[in-house]
Design an enzyme around this catalytic site. Structure first.
Site, short mmCIF file in Angstrom:
data_model
loop_
_atom_site.label_atom_id
_atom_site.label_comp_id
_atom_site.label_asym_id
_atom_site.label_seq_id
_atom_site.Cartn_x
_atom_site.Cartn_y
_atom_site.Cartn_z
N ILE A 75 0.94 -1.25 0.07
CA ILE A 75 -0.21 0.26 -0.15
C ILE A 75 0.65 0.82 0.19
N ASP A 112 12.09 2.76 4.78
CA ASP A 112 11.55 1.64 4.64
C ASP A 112 12.85 0.50 5.50
N LEU A 135 13.75 -2.51 4.06
CA LEU A 135 13.11 -4.08 3.55
C LEU A 135 13.26 -4.97 3.82
N THR A 160 -6.24 -1.61 10.26
CA THR A 160 -6.75 -2.03 9.83
C THR A 160 -8.32 -2.65 10.71
N ASP A 161 -9.16 -3.47 9.43
CA ASP A 161 -10.54 -2.77 10.03
C ASP A 161 -10.55 -4.90 11.23
N GLU A 162 -9.28 -5.55 10.86
CA GLU A 162 -9.10 -6.50 12.43
C GLU A 162 -9.20 -6.78 13.25
N TYR A 198 -1.47 -10.66 14.99
CA TYR A 198 -1.27 -9.03 13.48
C TYR A 198 -2.09 -8.49 14.18
N LYS A 238 -2.14 -4.95 15.47
CA LYS A 238 -2.34 -3.31 15.35
C LYS A 238 -2.91 -2.94 16.21
N PHE A 275 -3.89 -13.73 0.13
CA PHE A 275 -5.04 -14.55 -1.09
C PHE A 275 -4.91 -14.52 -2.49
N PRO A 295 -2.85 -12.36 -4.94
CA PRO A 295 -2.00 -12.40 -5.44
C PRO A 295 -1.33 -13.60 -5.85
N ARG A 303 -14.60 -11.09 2.99
CA ARG A 303 -13.62 -9.93 3.46
C ARG A 303 -14.64 -9.31 2.27
N ASP A 327 -7.15 -25.06 7.50
CA ASP A 327 -7.82 -23.90 7.95
C ASP A 327 -6.49 -23.17 8.55
N ARG A 328 -7.08 -21.51 8.10
CA ARG A 328 -6.05 -20.88 9.58
C ARG A 328 -6.93 -20.42 10.86
P1 NAD Z 1 3.08 -5.10 3.44
O1 NAD Z 1 3.60 -6.06 4.30
O2 NAD Z 1 3.66 -4.88 2.14
O3 NAD Z 1 4.53 -3.68 3.92
C1 NAD Z 1 4.76 -3.67 4.39
C2 NAD Z 1 6.27 -3.11 4.38
O4 NAD Z 1 6.75 -2.19 5.86
C3 NAD Z 1 7.16 -3.81 3.99
O5 NAD Z 1 7.60 -2.25 3.02
C4 NAD Z 1 8.07 -3.63 5.40
O6 NAD Z 1 9.52 -3.55 4.25
C5 NAD Z 1 7.96 -2.26 5.68
N1 NAD Z 1 8.76 -2.45 7.10
C6 NAD Z 1 8.42 -4.07 8.14
N2 NAD Z 1 8.66 -3.62 9.21
C7 NAD Z 1 9.14 -2.28 8.99
C8 NAD Z 1 9.83 -1.49 10.23
N3 NAD Z 1 10.19 -2.29 11.51
N4 NAD Z 1 10.71 -0.80 10.01
C9 NAD Z 1 10.95 0.09 8.34
N5 NAD Z 1 10.10 -0.77 7.22
C10 NAD Z 1 9.05 -1.90 8.02
O7 NAD Z 1 2.50 -4.18 4.10
P2 NAD Z 1 1.00 -3.76 3.51
O8 NAD Z 1 0.23 -4.74 3.06
O9 NAD Z 1 1.17 -2.81 2.50
O10 NAD Z 1 0.29 -2.78 4.21
C11 NAD Z 1 0.60 -1.34 5.33
C12 NAD Z 1 0.15 -0.69 6.06
O11 NAD Z 1 -1.62 -0.92 5.69
C13 NAD Z 1 -0.23 -2.47 7.41
O12 NAD Z 1 0.05 -0.53 8.25
C14 NAD Z 1 -1.29 -2.62 7.81
O13 NAD Z 1 -1.34 -3.01 8.82
C15 NAD Z 1 -2.16 -1.63 6.95
N6 NAD Z 1 -3.45 -2.67 6.13
C16 NAD Z 1 -3.21 -3.48 5.24
C17 NAD Z 1 -4.13 -3.52 4.44
C18 NAD Z 1 -4.07 -4.75 3.29
O14 NAD Z 1 -5.80 -5.23 2.91
N7 NAD Z 1 -2.69 -5.08 3.26
C19 NAD Z 1 -5.31 -3.38 4.73
C20 NAD Z 1 -5.74 -2.34 5.99
C21 NAD Z 1 -4.61 -1.69 6.98
O1 DAU Z 2 -8.73 -7.02 6.79
C1 DAU Z 2 -7.75 -6.11 6.52
C2 DAU Z 2 -6.54 -6.93 6.12
O2 DAU Z 2 -6.35 -8.07 5.59
C3 DAU Z 2 -5.13 -6.67 6.47
O3 DAU Z 2 -4.80 -5.63 7.95
C4 DAU Z 2 -3.72 -7.62 6.46
O4 DAU Z 2 -2.76 -6.90 6.14
C5 DAU Z 2 -3.74 -8.08 4.84
O5 DAU Z 2 -3.41 -9.57 5.28
C6 DAU Z 2 -5.37 -8.70 4.55
O6 DAU Z 2 -5.72 -9.92 6.51
P1 DAU Z 2 -6.55 -10.95 5.86
O7 DAU Z 2 -5.76 -12.04 6.68
O8 DAU Z 2 -7.89 -10.78 5.62
O9 DAU Z 2 -5.48 -10.82 4.17
P2 DAU Z 2 -5.46 -12.55 3.04
O10 DAU Z 2 -4.56 -12.11 1.93
O11 DAU Z 2 -4.12 -13.39 4.56
O12 DAU Z 2 -6.03 -13.54 3.40
C7 DAU Z 2 -7.45 -13.58 2.92
C8 DAU Z 2 -8.40 -14.65 3.06
O13 DAU Z 2 -8.37 -15.61 1.93
C9 DAU Z 2 -8.77 -14.60 4.54
O14 DAU Z 2 -10.11 -14.93 4.78
C10 DAU Z 2 -7.74 -15.99 4.52
C11 DAU Z 2 -7.77 -16.72 3.00
N1 DAU Z 2 -6.67 -17.20 2.01
C12 DAU Z 2 -5.60 -17.39 2.41
C13 DAU Z 2 -4.61 -17.45 1.90
C14 DAU Z 2 -3.70 -16.51 1.59
C15 DAU Z 2 -7.10 -18.31 1.45
O15 DAU Z 2 -8.14 -18.70 1.86
N2 DAU Z 2 -6.22 -18.92 0.69
C16 DAU Z 2 -4.64 -18.98 1.13
O16 DAU Z 2 -3.63 -18.86 -0.02
#
Ligand code: NAD
Ligand code: DAU
Length: 331
Positions: free
Chosen positions: A12, A33, A35, A120-122, A147, A151, A187, A189, A211, A269-270
């Site tokens: 993001i 970052d 990395l 996050t909504d989680e 996680y 958060k 999930f 990608p 979701r 399952d998770r």
């Molecule tokens: P991501 O895992 O793709 O990216 C995280 C980035 O943070 C990476 O570039 C990593 O190198 C960097 N990072 C990790 N630890 C670090 C540290 N100690 N110092 C500096 N950099 C560090 O995550 P994302 O999916 O892009 O999520 C970004 C933010 O959005 C997070 O705070 C996550 O909780 C929040 N969020 C994600 C989602 C989602 O669907 N992916 C939804 C809601 C909120």
């Molecule tokens: O809701 C926001 C959150 O969404 C963010 O805070 C997190 O950073 C982000 O990773 C995401 O969390 P989820 O756990 O919902 O995302 P994930 O992509 O891991 O999984 C999405 C759903 O798909 C979840 O119900 C688990 C399921 N899943 C996941 C994987 C990797 C599968 O069924 N198969 C899979 O291979």
């Protein structure tokens, strides 16, 4: 305006860097970052001459302090972000998500810098599948995983730093993002890249967990709208009414990639798997005027599939290690 973007090499954050440089060409951008495995400099290669990139840890006070002192605004994306990893080893989640946020809050407090906290909504836990309710800004915190609990803790620190120290902060809690540059452990990608590799998609359990999908660009636009028009100390929920269960998402990916709708496997399952997330974004819409632009999930997903097909050099180096980790836990 000088913006410090933590986690700008992640999914993001990298999209946020690109959007900021496009929409606000007057902004000076610094990315901090670490990395980790999730950060990828290739996500910023096309803008590397337009940003300052600092490789460093948000939990390291000496790294953070001068960067915050030089900024007008901090947008904090950096986190350990993957639930499955937090179940294997919670320790980096505590360090980055809690200690990292603490160090940034202390630095913005010292230097009087505006702060926006990405969450996050989680943090709200989950909803029943047959419950018509959605999360609102007053839903009690009830996180399920390492996680989401870290958060949640980081959000509560932000609220306390606003109240106790007058820190100028806002918080946003967004639902599940999709789009380009997302790590292939996630999930959508994971399934797209599996199919490119001739491997069947993997659904956790029965695949009925829901979701609330939002395109990453709609999330990032909402973040800027909150920074521009949100009220200090407030929490805004970001979501675009995109509820789907995992089975429906896999079936759509299969259809868009030319496969039969049942060409997937059920896997383990998770543990503690949250059932359903759903966002009521009324406050965000009313207070900032934000509206999602990517309302057609099918078309956004088709574009995302095309991106992974066209950018195999970006994700392929990670694929074998990611799948080996999943295989070791029966997923
Ligand atoms: P991501 O895992 O793709 O990216 C995280 C980035 O943070 C990476 O570039 C990593 O190198 C960097 N990072 C990790 N630890 C670090 C540290 N100690 N110092 C500096 N950099 C560090 O995550 P994302 O999916 O892009 O999520 C970004 C933010 O959005 C997070 O705070 C996550 O909780 C929040 N969020 C994600 C989602 C989602 O669907 N992916 C939804 C809601 C909120
Ligand atoms: O809701 C926001 C959150 O969404 C963010 O805070 C997190 O950073 C982000 O990773 C995401 O969390 P989820 O756990 O919902 O995302 P994930 O992509 O891991 O999984 C999405 C759903 O798909 C979840 O119900 C688990 C399921 N899943 C996941 C994987 C990797 C599968 O069924 N198969 C899979 O291979």
């Amino acid at each position: 305006m000088h913006v410090l973007i933590s986690g700008g090499a992640g999914f993001i954050g990298a999209n946020f860097v690109h959007q900021t440089l496009t929409d606000r060409p007057d902004c000076a951008v610094t990315v901090l970052d670490k990395l980790t495995y999730a950060g990828n400099l290739a996500s910023l290669s096309d803008v590397s001459d337009r940003i300052e990139f600092v490789q460093g840890d948000v939990a390291d006070a000496e790294t953070v302090d001068p960067l915050v002192a030089a900024a007008d605004l901090v947008v904090h994306f950096a986190a350990e972000s993957h639930n499955d990893n937090s179940l294997r080893d919670p320790s980096p989640f505590v360090q980055t998500n809690l200690v990292g946020t603490f160090q940034l809050l202390e630095a913005v407090r010292r230097h009087g810098v505006r702060y926006h906290h990405i969450s996050t909504d989680e943090v709200y836990g989950d909803l029943e599948l047959d419950d018509p309710a959605k999360f609102t800004p007053t839903t009690p915190y009830n996180p399920s995983s390492p996680y989401s609990s870290t958060k949640a803790g980081s959000d509560l620190m932000v609220r306390a730093w606003v109240r106790s120290f007058g820190v100028q902060a806002t918080i946003s809690n967004c639902s599940n993002n999709y789009g380009p540059y997302q790590h292939i452990e996630k999930f959508i990608p994971r399934q797209i890249t599996n199919l490119i590799d001739g491997v069947r998609p993997k659904l956790y359990g029965a695949g009925l967990n829901v979701r609330d999908w939002i395109h990453v660009r709609d999330h990032n636009q909402a973040v800027w709208d909150i920074i521009d028009r949100g009220e200090i100390g407030q929490t805004y929920l970001i979501g675009a009414d995109g509820e789907m269960n995992n089975k429906q998402v896999v079936e759509l990916i299969l259809e868009l990639m030319g496969h039969a709708p049942d060409d997937y496997d059920h896997v383990a399952d998770r543990p503690g798997h949250d059932l359903r997330y759903a966002i009521d974004a009324t406050k965000l819409r009313q207070d900032t005027g934000w509206e999602p632009q990517f309302k057609d999930f099918r078309s956004g997903l088709a574009d995302t599939i095309a991106w992974y097909q066209a950018n195999q050099t970006w994700w392929r180096p990670q694929k074998a290690a990611v799948e080996a980790r999943y295989a070791a836990q029966g997923q």
